[in-house]
Enzyme design. Structure first.
Site, PDB file in Angstrom:
ATOM      1  CE  LYS A   1      81.230  41.008 -13.893  1.00 38.71           C
ATOM      2  NZ  LYS A   1      82.486  41.043 -14.449  1.00 38.71           N
TER       3      LYS A   1
ATOM      4  CD  GLU B   1      77.417  53.447  -3.588  1.00 35.57           C
ATOM      5  OE1 GLU B   1      77.608  54.635  -4.229  1.00 35.57           O
ATOM      6  OE2 GLU B   1      77.114  53.346  -2.695  1.00 35.57           O
TER       7      GLU B   1
ATOM      8  CB  CYS C   1      82.683  56.972  -9.189  1.00 34.78           C
ATOM      9  SG  CYS C   1      83.017  56.574  -7.528  1.00 34.78           S
TER      10      CYS C   1
ATOM     11  CD  GLU D   1      81.952  58.728 -14.405  1.00 30.75           C
ATOM     12  OE1 GLU D   1      81.326  57.949 -15.168  1.00 30.75           O
ATOM     13  OE2 GLU D   1      82.009  58.662 -13.409  1.00 30.75           O
TER      14      GLU D   1
HETATM   15  P1  NAP Z   1      81.003  49.315 -16.016  1.00 30.00           P
HETATM   16  O1  NAP Z   1      81.194  49.388 -17.393  1.00 30.00           O
HETATM   17  O2  NAP Z   1      79.699  49.666 -15.860  1.00 30.00           O
HETATM   18  O3  NAP Z   1      81.442  47.871 -15.289  1.00 30.00           O
HETATM   19  C1  NAP Z   1      81.191  47.728 -13.980  1.00 30.00           C
HETATM   20  C2  NAP Z   1      81.056  46.082 -13.842  1.00 30.00           C
HETATM   21  O4  NAP Z   1      79.855  45.830 -14.380  1.00 30.00           O
HETATM   22  C3  NAP Z   1      82.211  45.347 -14.143  1.00 30.00           C
HETATM   23  O5  NAP Z   1      82.308  44.355 -13.424  1.00 30.00           O
HETATM   24  C4  NAP Z   1      81.415  44.893 -15.542  1.00 30.00           C
HETATM   25  O6  NAP Z   1      82.232  43.666 -15.989  1.00 30.00           O
HETATM   26  C5  NAP Z   1      80.126  44.728 -15.292  1.00 30.00           C
HETATM   27  N1  NAP Z   1      79.249  44.789 -16.519  1.00 30.00           N
HETATM   28  C6  NAP Z   1      79.543  45.490 -17.498  1.00 30.00           C
HETATM   29  N2  NAP Z   1      78.183  45.527 -18.412  1.00 30.00           N
HETATM   30  C7  NAP Z   1      77.389  44.396 -17.499  1.00 30.00           C
HETATM   31  C8  NAP Z   1      76.301  43.757 -18.105  1.00 30.00           C
HETATM   32  N3  NAP Z   1      75.491  44.079 -19.285  1.00 30.00           N
HETATM   33  N4  NAP Z   1      75.562  43.077 -17.023  1.00 30.00           N
HETATM   34  C9  NAP Z   1      76.280  42.630 -15.750  1.00 30.00           C
HETATM   35  N5  NAP Z   1      77.665  43.159 -15.764  1.00 30.00           N
HETATM   36  C10 NAP Z   1      77.897  43.863 -16.416  1.00 30.00           C
HETATM   37  O7  NAP Z   1      81.913  50.448 -15.337  1.00 30.00           O
HETATM   38  P2  NAP Z   1      83.449  50.449 -15.159  1.00 30.00           P
HETATM   39  O8  NAP Z   1      83.975  50.987 -16.636  1.00 30.00           O
HETATM   40  O9  NAP Z   1      84.003  49.213 -14.669  1.00 30.00           O
HETATM   41  O10 NAP Z   1      83.735  51.501 -14.046  1.00 30.00           O
HETATM   42  C11 NAP Z   1      83.699  52.659 -14.217  1.00 30.00           C
HETATM   43  C12 NAP Z   1      82.256  53.329 -13.880  1.00 30.00           C
HETATM   44  O11 NAP Z   1      82.132  53.009 -12.448  1.00 30.00           O
HETATM   45  C13 NAP Z   1      82.228  54.772 -14.087  1.00 30.00           C
HETATM   46  O12 NAP Z   1      81.164  55.342 -14.398  1.00 30.00           O
HETATM   47  C14 NAP Z   1      82.418  55.238 -12.417  1.00 30.00           C
HETATM   48  O13 NAP Z   1      81.871  56.597 -12.072  1.00 30.00           O
HETATM   49  C15 NAP Z   1      81.706  53.952 -11.722  1.00 30.00           C
HETATM   50  N6  NAP Z   1      82.002  54.090 -10.237  1.00 30.00           N
HETATM   51  C16 NAP Z   1      81.244  54.375  -9.519  1.00 30.00           C
HETATM   52  C17 NAP Z   1      81.469  54.314  -8.150  1.00 30.00           C
HETATM   53  C18 NAP Z   1      80.507  54.752  -6.719  1.00 30.00           C
HETATM   54  O14 NAP Z   1      80.949  54.232  -5.746  1.00 30.00           O
HETATM   55  N7  NAP Z   1      79.394  55.250  -7.247  1.00 30.00           N
HETATM   56  C19 NAP Z   1      82.688  53.774  -7.671  1.00 30.00           C
HETATM   57  C20 NAP Z   1      83.621  53.431  -8.664  1.00 30.00           C
HETATM   58  C21 NAP Z   1      83.344  53.370 -10.052  1.00 30.00           C
HETATM   59  P3  NAP Z   1      83.242  43.433 -17.076  1.00 30.00           P
HETATM   60  O15 NAP Z   1      84.671  44.121 -16.470  1.00 30.00           O
HETATM   61  O16 NAP Z   1      83.445  42.140 -17.306  1.00 30.00           O
HETATM   62  O17 NAP Z   1      82.869  44.352 -18.146  1.00 30.00           O
END
Ligand code: NAP
Length: 489
Positions: free
Chosen positions: A182, A258, A292, A389
């Protein structure tokens, strides 16, 4: 925008379920927009529970035949996928820039990075060794096998639309698992193109499905609650990771997470300043700060603080901001309006607390979601900018005096993903690198990601590692055989 691709077959306006392109669902379509100009890009089908279950059941049917292939056979198919990704690098990079906004040169770099995991794990497929363990009883033998976990579900973020998928799918498929992806609802086009290339590579129907849609909670809870899904692999925010862990608890799924970071970057007063400036610029502005592992707090020792702040402000003012498809652009737009508003809040909170702006300072004249690369001096630990962040092109500078003080400040966060240290003194670097609570430490560099290294966090930044020889362990279970009744010779 399809006309921008050399191979129009990589432009897919459908979900990929069980090896077929699903154009229509009963739930209609949702629209994607280009973050560089706000223009509509494409409309994609909205999948909900029924379509997600179809993908899970297809993955379950595909699992038996896929795991039965020899590791060498699976490795060769995954290798073919790698070759196709490299062959179509320009088109994949264009898709990333169109839907995510990052400069095209960075998007090409992301494809290299994404492909490197596919290559690496196509080779690792053959090295999932078991163990023969000296038995504790006469007439017994102890053997440990490694077997694929089964159906995996991957939920991935928008900031690296290709690499966050291949870092999960390549080890899963190499190990003999099948996967339902997804992708982030804002960046599914790259994921769908990777799915198309997987089909062309000969990855069988159902082994890799891509579910599109913006009914995120429905798709997410279907994946986390379904009994056939044995593993959840997630990259995204800590907040959502926590929800997925809770949802997965009911069926006790294996989980890798992650999650978010709040990376400290420490520059000691004996650092080579040229290397430090280059390191900070790399660790801060890649993908407009939407990474991240982006440096989120820059700690500079008092003796070099003013000189370094001036150099960082100058280098920041020289960055070229614009539409990522234009040549020479170094900083693209932010993903959406909410990201811009968050940066504005962080900045106004810092200024109210006494911080000063040395470069940039707000929305960019280009408008939309463009934000000026910004340097803020005089940041303290209480400010929101140092605690959360920022996920944008803001560089907060914090002055420190003593080594012990900066270690305590660096560790003053619930996160523990990446950290960076700069100095010429090996003993000082070693002490700092050991003491900082993070899963990864860059030493005299701001660039730490590669397929050979174990990527991942500690504390509330996550569980498990991706990449390296450890990455495939997340997709296997150990089964121990206790073989009795063997006569010793
Ligand atoms: P996010 O809001 O957590 O979303 C990530 C994924 O989760 C998206 O596919 C999102 O779908 C989905 N999602 C959101 N709410 C959900 C729920 N209730 N149930 C199931 N899936 C759900 O994060 P983001 O804004 O896309 O990305 C930024 C974050 O990712 C930052 O905190 C960053 O640090 C972290 N990150 C971490 C790494 C690592 O390797 N540690 C790498 C990259 C990014 P939708 O798009 O449909 O909302």
């Amino acid at each position: 925008m399809k006309h921008l691709l050399k191979d129009a077959g990589l432009w897919r306006e459908a979900a990929l379920i069980d090896g077929s392109w699903v154009d229509e669902t009963p739930h209609g379509r949702y629209e994607l927009r280009n973050p560089a100009n706000g223009e509509p890009l494409v409309q994609l089908p909205r999948c909900k529970e029924a379509e997600t279950i179809q993908a899970i059941e297809a993955a379950d049917r595909a699992f038996g035949p896929w795991r039965k292939k020899t590791a060498k056979e699976r490795g060769e198919i995954v290798r073919r996928w790698y070759e196709l990704i490299v062959e179509h690098k320009d088109d994949l990079a264009t898709l990333i820039t169109l839907e995510e906004g990052k400069p095209i040169a960075e998007a090409r770099g992301e494809i290299d990075y994404a492909a490197s995991f596919v290559q690496w794990f196509s080779e690792e497929a053959k090295r999932v060794y078991g163990e023969m363990i000296p038995a504790t009883k006469d007439r017994q033998r102890i053997i440990a096998l490694k077997q694929p976990v089964g159906v995996c579900a991957a939920i991935t973020p928008w900031n690296f639309p290709a690499a966050m998928i291949t870092r999960k799918a390549a080890p899963a498929l190499a190990a003999g698992c099948t996967m339902v992806v997804k992708p982030a609802s804002q960046t599914p086009m790259t994921a769908l193109a990777l799915g198309e290339l997987a089909l062309r590579a000969g990855i069988p129907a159902g082994v890799l499905s891509v579910v599109t849609g913006n009914d995120t909670r429905v798709i997410g809870s279907t994946l986390t609650s379904h009994e056939l899904v044995r593993k959840i692999t997630f990259t995204g925010s800590t907040e959502v990771g926590r929800v997925l862990l809770q949802q997965s608890a009911a069926t006790i799924k294996k989980c890798s997470m992650e999650l978010g970071g709040n990376a400290p970057l420490v520059i000691f007063d004996d650092a080579d300043l040229d290397i430090a400036v280059e390191g900070v610029m790399n660790a801060k502005y890649r993908n407009s700060g939407q990474s991240c592992i982006a440096a989120n707090r820059i700690f500079v020792q008092a003796g070099i603080y003013d000189a370094l702040a001036e150099r960082l402000a100058e280098a920041t003012q020289e960055l070229r901001v614009g539409n990522g498809l234009e040549d020479g652009v170094q900083v693209g737009p932010l993903i959406d309006a909410a990201a811009v508003e968050k940066l504005e809040e962080h900045l106004s909170n810092a200024l109210a607390g006494g911080a000063q702006i040395l470069a940039g300072g707000g929305r960019h004249p280009l408008g939309g979601t463009f934000f000026e690369p910004t340097v803020v001096s005089g940041v303290t630990r209480e400010m929101t900018i140092a605690r959360e962040e920022s996920f944008g092109p803001i560089m907060p500078l914090v002055r420190f005096e003593a080594d012990e003080q900066v270690i305590a400040l660096a560790n003053d966060t619930v996160f523990g993903l990446a950290a960076y240290v700069f100095s010429r003194d090996a003993a000082r670097l070693w002490r700092a690198a050991e003491a900082i609570e993070a899963g990864m430490v860059g030493i005299n560099t701001g660039l730490i990601s590669n397929e050979a290294a174990p990527f991942g966090g500690i504390k509330q930044s996550g569980l498990g590692r991706e990449g390296s020889r450890h990455g495939i362990d997340e997709y296997v279970e150990i089964k121990y055989l206790c073989w009795n009744g063997l006569d010793a010779v």
